[in-house]
Design a protein around this motif. Structure first.
Motif, PDB file in Angstrom:
ATOM      1  N   LYS A  71      30.496  39.608  52.081  1.00 61.98           N
ATOM      2  CA  LYS A  71      29.792  38.774  51.107  1.00 61.98           C
ATOM      3  C   LYS A  71      28.321  39.168  50.997  1.00 61.98           C
TER       4      LYS A  71
ATOM      5  N   LEU B 290      37.368  41.509  50.031  1.00 60.00           N
ATOM      6  CA  LEU B 290      37.175  40.092  50.352  1.00 60.00           C
ATOM      7  C   LEU B 290      38.466  39.310  50.132  1.00 60.00           C
TER       8      LEU B 290
ATOM      9  N   GLU C  46      35.050  43.093  46.264  1.00 57.15           N
ATOM     10  CA  GLU C  46      35.775  41.894  45.847  1.00 57.15           C
ATOM     11  C   GLU C  46      37.239  41.978  46.286  1.00 57.15           C
TER      12      GLU C  46
END
Length: 60
Positions: A39, A21, A18
């Motif tokens: 993802k 990202l 996360e």
């Protein structure tokens, strides 16, 4: 393998993905291929965590 340690490890990896990202998203020119790869990997981890949570204790 015990479920709790495995789940904890998956949660740590999921959180790290996360952050990666987010870092990629805020770049001036995000790499769309890298975003897609991150993802997909994050989704695989999420699915594994859900599978472990749904498994009866002792069967994972």
């Amino acid at each position: 393998m015990q479920t709790a340690p495995r789940l904890s490890s998956l949660q740590d990896r999921h959180a790290a993905l996360e952050m990666r990202l987010e870092a990629e998203t805020v770049r001036p020119q995000p790499d769309s291929l890298e975003l897609s790869r991150l993802k997909r990997e994050k989704l695989k981890l999420k699915e594994e965590m859900e599978r472990l949570r749904a498994a009866p204790a002792g069967s994972a």
